[in-house]
Design a protein around this motif. Structure first.
Motif, PDB file in Angstrom:
ATOM      1  N   GLN A  38       0.842  -1.188   0.000  1.00  9.45           N
ATOM      2  CA  GLN A  38       0.000   0.000   0.000  1.00  9.45           C
ATOM      3  C   GLN A  38       0.883   1.246   0.000  1.00  9.45           C
ATOM      4  OE1 GLN A  38      -3.293  -0.204  -0.346  1.00  9.45           O
ATOM      5  NE2 GLN A  38      -3.055  -2.440  -0.387  1.00  9.45           N
ATOM      6  N   PRO A  39       0.683   2.141  -0.952  1.00 10.92           N
ATOM      7  CA  PRO A  39       1.517   3.351  -1.009  1.00 10.92           C
ATOM      8  C   PRO A  39       1.464   4.137   0.297  1.00 10.92           C
ATOM      9  CG  PRO A  39       0.170   3.138  -2.984  1.00 10.92           C
ATOM     10  CD  PRO A  39      -0.313   2.095  -2.023  1.00 10.92           C
ATOM     11  N   SER A  40       2.632   4.476   0.802  1.00  9.17           N
ATOM     12  CA  SER A  40       2.751   5.267   2.028  1.00  9.17           C
ATOM     13  C   SER A  40       3.990   6.131   1.888  1.00  9.17           C
ATOM     14  CB  SER A  40       2.875   4.356   3.248  1.00  9.17           C
ATOM     15  OG  SER A  40       3.206   5.106   4.393  1.00  9.17           O
ATOM     16  N   GLY A  41       3.812   7.420   1.689  1.00 13.56           N
ATOM     17  CA  GLY A  41       4.952   8.287   1.440  1.00 13.56           C
ATOM     18  C   GLY A  41       5.372   8.212  -0.015  1.00 13.56           C
ATOM     19  N   ALA A  42       6.446   8.912  -0.327  1.00 16.22           N
ATOM     20  CA  ALA A  42       6.937   8.985  -1.705  1.00 16.22           C
ATOM     21  C   ALA A  42       7.779   7.751  -2.036  1.00 16.22           C
ATOM     22  CB  ALA A  42       7.750  10.257  -1.895  1.00 16.22           C
ATOM     23  N   ILE A  43       8.114   7.628  -3.324  1.00 21.18           N
ATOM     24  CA  ILE A  43       8.966   6.545  -3.827  1.00 21.18           C
ATOM     25  C   ILE A  43      10.318   7.155  -4.174  1.00 21.18           C
ATOM     26  CG2 ILE A  43       9.260   4.806  -5.629  1.00 21.18           C
ATOM     27  CD1 ILE A  43       6.152   4.871  -5.934  1.00 21.18           C
ATOM     28  N   PHE A  44      11.378   6.577  -3.638  1.00 21.63           N
ATOM     29  CA  PHE A  44      12.729   7.104  -3.833  1.00 21.63           C
ATOM     30  C   PHE A  44      13.532   6.164  -4.720  1.00 21.63           C
ATOM     31  CE2 PHE A  44      17.162   7.592  -1.877  1.00 21.63           C
ATOM     32  CZ  PHE A  44      17.495   8.665  -2.692  1.00 21.63           C
ATOM     33  N   ALA A  45      14.172   6.724  -5.755  1.00 25.64           N
ATOM     34  CA  ALA A  45      14.990   5.939  -6.685  1.00 25.64           C
ATOM     35  C   ALA A  45      16.401   6.513  -6.719  1.00 25.64           C
ATOM     36  CB  ALA A  45      14.374   5.950  -8.084  1.00 25.64           C
TER      37      ALA A  45
ATOM     38  N   PRO B 104      14.864   6.309   7.335  1.00 28.69           N
ATOM     39  CA  PRO B 104      14.979   5.559   8.599  1.00 28.69           C
ATOM     40  C   PRO B 104      13.868   4.548   8.821  1.00 28.69           C
ATOM     41  CG  PRO B 104      14.290   7.833   9.006  1.00 28.69           C
ATOM     42  CD  PRO B 104      14.648   7.754   7.563  1.00 28.69           C
ATOM     43  N   GLY B 105      12.814   4.633   8.045  1.00 30.72           N
ATOM     44  CA  GLY B 105      11.742   3.646   8.158  1.00 30.72           C
ATOM     45  C   GLY B 105      10.558   4.158   8.960  1.00 30.72           C
ATOM     46  N   PRO B 106       9.466   3.404   8.920  1.00 31.34           N
ATOM     47  CA  PRO B 106       9.311   2.146   8.178  1.00 31.34           C
ATOM     48  C   PRO B 106       9.296   2.376   6.667  1.00 31.34           C
ATOM     49  CG  PRO B 106       7.210   2.803   9.136  1.00 31.34           C
ATOM     50  CD  PRO B 106       8.220   3.768   9.659  1.00 31.34           C
ATOM     51  N   VAL B 107      10.029   1.508   5.966  1.00 33.01           N
ATOM     52  CA  VAL B 107      10.179   1.659   4.533  1.00 33.01           C
ATOM     53  C   VAL B 107      10.425   0.287   3.912  1.00 33.01           C
ATOM     54  CG1 VAL B 107      12.685   2.041   4.620  1.00 33.01           C
ATOM     55  CG2 VAL B 107      11.353   3.033   2.743  1.00 33.01           C
ATOM     56  N   SER B 108      10.058   0.141   2.647  1.00 31.27           N
ATOM     57  CA  SER B 108      10.322  -1.084   1.896  1.00 31.27           C
ATOM     58  C   SER B 108      11.241  -0.758   0.725  1.00 31.27           C
ATOM     59  CB  SER B 108       9.024  -1.699   1.366  1.00 31.27           C
ATOM     60  OG  SER B 108       8.145  -2.025   2.430  1.00 31.27           O
ATOM     61  N   LEU B 109      12.109  -1.699   0.396  1.00 29.73           N
ATOM     62  CA  LEU B 109      13.056  -1.536  -0.701  1.00 29.73           C
ATOM     63  C   LEU B 109      12.869  -2.667  -1.702  1.00 29.73           C
ATOM     64  CD1 LEU B 109      15.732  -0.732  -2.195  1.00 29.73           C
ATOM     65  CD2 LEU B 109      16.956  -1.994  -0.415  1.00 29.73           C
ATOM     66  N   LEU B 110      12.642  -2.313  -2.951  1.00 29.07           N
ATOM     67  CA  LEU B 110      12.669  -3.276  -4.042  1.00 29.07           C
ATOM     68  C   LEU B 110      14.041  -3.168  -4.686  1.00 29.07           C
ATOM     69  CD1 LEU B 110      11.444  -5.374  -5.902  1.00 29.07           C
ATOM     70  CD2 LEU B 110      10.383  -3.519  -7.214  1.00 29.07           C
ATOM     71  N   LEU B 111      14.854  -4.196  -4.481  1.00 29.29           N
ATOM     72  CA  LEU B 111      16.243  -4.193  -4.937  1.00 29.29           C
ATOM     73  C   LEU B 111      16.429  -5.224  -6.044  1.00 29.29           C
ATOM     74  CD1 LEU B 111      19.341  -3.577  -4.594  1.00 29.29           C
ATOM     75  CD2 LEU B 111      19.356  -5.432  -2.900  1.00 29.29           C
ATOM     76  N   LEU B 112      16.999  -4.788  -7.167  1.00 26.00           N
ATOM     77  CA  LEU B 112      17.368  -5.698  -8.251  1.00 26.00           C
ATOM     78  C   LEU B 112      18.887  -5.808  -8.258  1.00 26.00           C
ATOM     79  CD1 LEU B 112      14.965  -4.460 -11.069  1.00 26.00           C
ATOM     80  CD2 LEU B 112      14.618  -6.297  -9.439  1.00 26.00           C
ATOM     81  N   SER B 113      19.368  -7.029  -8.094  1.00 23.94           N
ATOM     82  CA  SER B 113      20.804  -7.248  -8.020  1.00 23.94           C
ATOM     83  C   SER B 113      21.247  -8.222  -9.100  1.00 23.94           C
ATOM     84  CB  SER B 113      21.174  -7.773  -6.627  1.00 23.94           C
ATOM     85  OG  SER B 113      22.570  -7.754  -6.442  1.00 23.94           O
ATOM     86  N   LEU B 114      22.564  -8.376  -9.244  1.00 24.14           N
ATOM     87  CA  LEU B 114      23.132  -9.164 -10.338  1.00 24.14           C
ATOM     88  C   LEU B 114      24.232 -10.062  -9.785  1.00 24.14           C
ATOM     89  CD1 LEU B 114      22.715  -9.186 -13.487  1.00 24.14           C
ATOM     90  CD2 LEU B 114      24.735  -7.717 -13.621  1.00 24.14           C
TER      91      LEU B 114
ATOM     92  N   ILE C 173      22.867 -13.892 -13.467  1.00 24.52           N
ATOM     93  CA  ILE C 173      21.586 -14.057 -12.783  1.00 24.52           C
ATOM     94  C   ILE C 173      21.157 -12.741 -12.152  1.00 24.52           C
ATOM     95  CG2 ILE C 173      20.319 -15.334 -11.008  1.00 24.52           C
ATOM     96  CD1 ILE C 173      21.335 -17.126 -13.220  1.00 24.52           C
ATOM     97  N   GLU C 174      19.937 -12.345 -12.431  1.00 25.14           N
ATOM     98  CA  GLU C 174      19.358 -11.162 -11.797  1.00 25.14           C
ATOM     99  C   GLU C 174      18.360 -11.608 -10.736  1.00 25.14           C
ATOM    100  OE1 GLU C 174      18.044  -6.810 -13.351  1.00 25.14           O
ATOM    101  OE2 GLU C 174      17.043  -8.488 -14.325  1.00 25.14           O
ATOM    102  N   LYS C 175      18.422 -10.976  -9.559  1.00 30.38           N
ATOM    103  CA  LYS C 175      17.529 -11.334  -8.467  1.00 30.38           C
ATOM    104  C   LYS C 175      16.807 -10.090  -7.957  1.00 30.38           C
ATOM    105  CE  LYS C 175      20.074 -15.410  -6.829  1.00 30.38           C
ATOM    106  NZ  LYS C 175      20.719 -16.075  -5.678  1.00 30.38           N
ATOM    107  N   ALA C 176      15.548 -10.283  -7.607  1.00 31.82           N
ATOM    108  CA  ALA C 176      14.752  -9.195  -7.040  1.00 31.82           C
ATOM    109  C   ALA C 176      14.482  -9.503  -5.570  1.00 31.82           C
ATOM    110  CB  ALA C 176      13.430  -9.068  -7.789  1.00 31.82           C
ATOM    111  N   TYR C 177      14.755  -8.532  -4.714  1.00 29.46           N
ATOM    112  CA  TYR C 177      14.564  -8.671  -3.274  1.00 29.46           C
ATOM    113  C   TYR C 177      13.542  -7.650  -2.771  1.00 29.46           C
ATOM    114  CZ  TYR C 177      19.099 -11.106  -3.514  1.00 29.46           C
ATOM    115  OH  TYR C 177      20.125 -11.949  -3.846  1.00 29.46           O
ATOM    116  N   TRP C 178      12.789  -8.042  -1.772  1.00 26.48           N
ATOM    117  CA  TRP C 178      11.880  -7.130  -1.066  1.00 26.48           C
ATOM    118  C   TRP C 178      12.394  -7.032   0.369  1.00 26.48           C
ATOM    119  CZ3 TRP C 178       8.552  -3.652  -2.498  1.00 26.48           C
ATOM    120  CH2 TRP C 178       7.531  -3.198  -1.636  1.00 26.48           C
ATOM    121  N   ILE C 179      12.895  -5.850   0.725  1.00 31.75           N
ATOM    122  CA  ILE C 179      13.579  -5.656   2.010  1.00 31.75           C
ATOM    123  C   ILE C 179      12.828  -4.604   2.797  1.00 31.75           C
ATOM    124  CG2 ILE C 179      15.773  -5.010   3.095  1.00 31.75           C
ATOM    125  CD1 ILE C 179      17.148  -5.836   0.435  1.00 31.75           C
ATOM    126  N   CYS C 180      12.514  -4.905   4.049  1.00 31.08           N
ATOM    127  CA  CYS C 180      11.722  -3.988   4.871  1.00 31.08           C
ATOM    128  C   CYS C 180      12.456  -3.692   6.183  1.00 31.08           C
ATOM    129  CB  CYS C 180      10.355  -4.593   5.181  1.00 31.08           C
ATOM    130  SG  CYS C 180       9.379  -5.000   3.718  1.00 31.08           S
TER     131      CYS C 180
END
Length: 216
Positions: free
Chosen positions: A36-43, A145-155, A208-215
Motif C-alpha cells: 500500500q503506497p505510504s509516502g513517496a517513492i525514492f529511486a 529511517p523507516g518504516p520503509v520497503s526496498l525493491l532491490l534488483l541485483s546481479l 543471474i538477476e535477483k529481485a529482493y523485497w527488504i523492509c
C-alpha cells in the motif's frame, strides 16, 4: 567509482547500463506484492530510467542522479516540462509526477526527501564497488529511517570473469548489507546467461538477476 567516471559516461553517452524499456520484472513483482503506497517513492542513482514514470502511477517519485545531462534527458525524451531550482549542494528538477535531486547522492539530507514509503534500486547497488556499497546502504538508512520497503534488483556472475560495473553482488552479501532489516525476501530470479543486460552483452559463464523485497 568516482563521480568523474559517471559524469564522463554521460558526457560521452557511454550508457549501456540504461535500459530503454521498463524493467520487465517491475510490473511482475508489483503485481505479487500486497503493498500500500505510504509516502513517496525514492529511486537512488536513477539515471533517466523509464521505470520512474511507471512507478509514478503508485505515488510521487523522487530520483537522485549525479549527472545533470541525465536529468535533462529524462524529461526531454518524454517531452515533459520541468522546473530547476538550486537547493544547497543540489539542483532540484521538479515535475508533478517525478522530481529528481541532481548532485551527489552521499550529500543528500533526509529533510530533502521527506517521508519515503518505498525505495526502488534497479542498478544502484551493483554500480558500486564493495566499500562504496557499504557507504551506499548506510546513507540509505540515514535518508530513509523507516518504516520503509526496498525493491532491490541485483546481479550475480563469476566476479573473476569480469570487472564491474556492474558488479556481482551475491545473495549472501545482500543479506549482510541489510542485516539491520526486519526482513529480506527473495522475490524473483531471472536467468540472463547468454542474453543482454540492458544494452550490453557480457562474456560470463552465468548471469543471474535477483529481485529482493527488504523492509525495515
Amino acid at each position: 567509482m568516482q563521480s568523474e567516471f559517471w559524469l564522463q559516461c554521460w558526457q560521452q553517452q557511454r550508457i549501456g547500463f540504461h535500459q530503454q524499456d521498463i524493467h520487465p520484472l517491475l510490473p511482475v513483482v508489483f503485481s505479487q506484492l500486497n503493498w500500500q503506497p505510504s509516502g513517496a517513492i525514492f529511486a537512488p542513482l536513477s539515471g533517466k530510467s523509464l521505470d520512474l514514470w511507471w512507478l509514478s502511477q503508485h505515488g510521487k517519485v523522487l530520483g537522485a542522479e549525479l549527472a545533470e545531462l541525465a536529468c535533462q534527458q529524462f524529461y526531454q525524451e518524454q517531452t515533459q516540462s520541468f522546473v530547476v531550482t538550486t537547493q544547497g549542494q543540489h539542483q532540484r528538477f521538479s515535475h508533478p509526477a517525478v522530481d529528481i535531486w541532481q548532485g551527489d547522492y552521499f550529500d543528500l539530507k533526509p529533510e530533502q526527501l521527506g517521508d519515503i514509503g518505498l525505495i526502488y534500486d534497479r542498478a544502484a547497488l551493483i554500480a558500486l564497488p564493495l566499500p562504496m556499497r557499504i557507504d551506499y546502504v548506510n546513507q540509505l538508512k540515514r535518508l530513509c529511517p523507516g518504516p520503509v520497503s526496498l525493491l532491490l534488483l541485483s546481479l550475480e556472475y563469476p566476479h573473476q570473469q569480469m570487472s564491474g560495473p556492474p558488479f556481482s553482488v551475491t545473495e549472501c552479501e545482500v543479506r549482510q548489507l541489510f542485516d539491520f532489516a526486519a526482513s529480506v525476501e527473495l522475490l524473483a530470479i531471472r536467468n540472463l546467461t547468454g542474453r543482454a543486460f540492458a544494452q550490453r552483452q557480457f562474456n560470463v559463464s552465468y548471469l543471474i538477476e535477483k529481485a529482493y523485497w527488504i523492509c525495515w
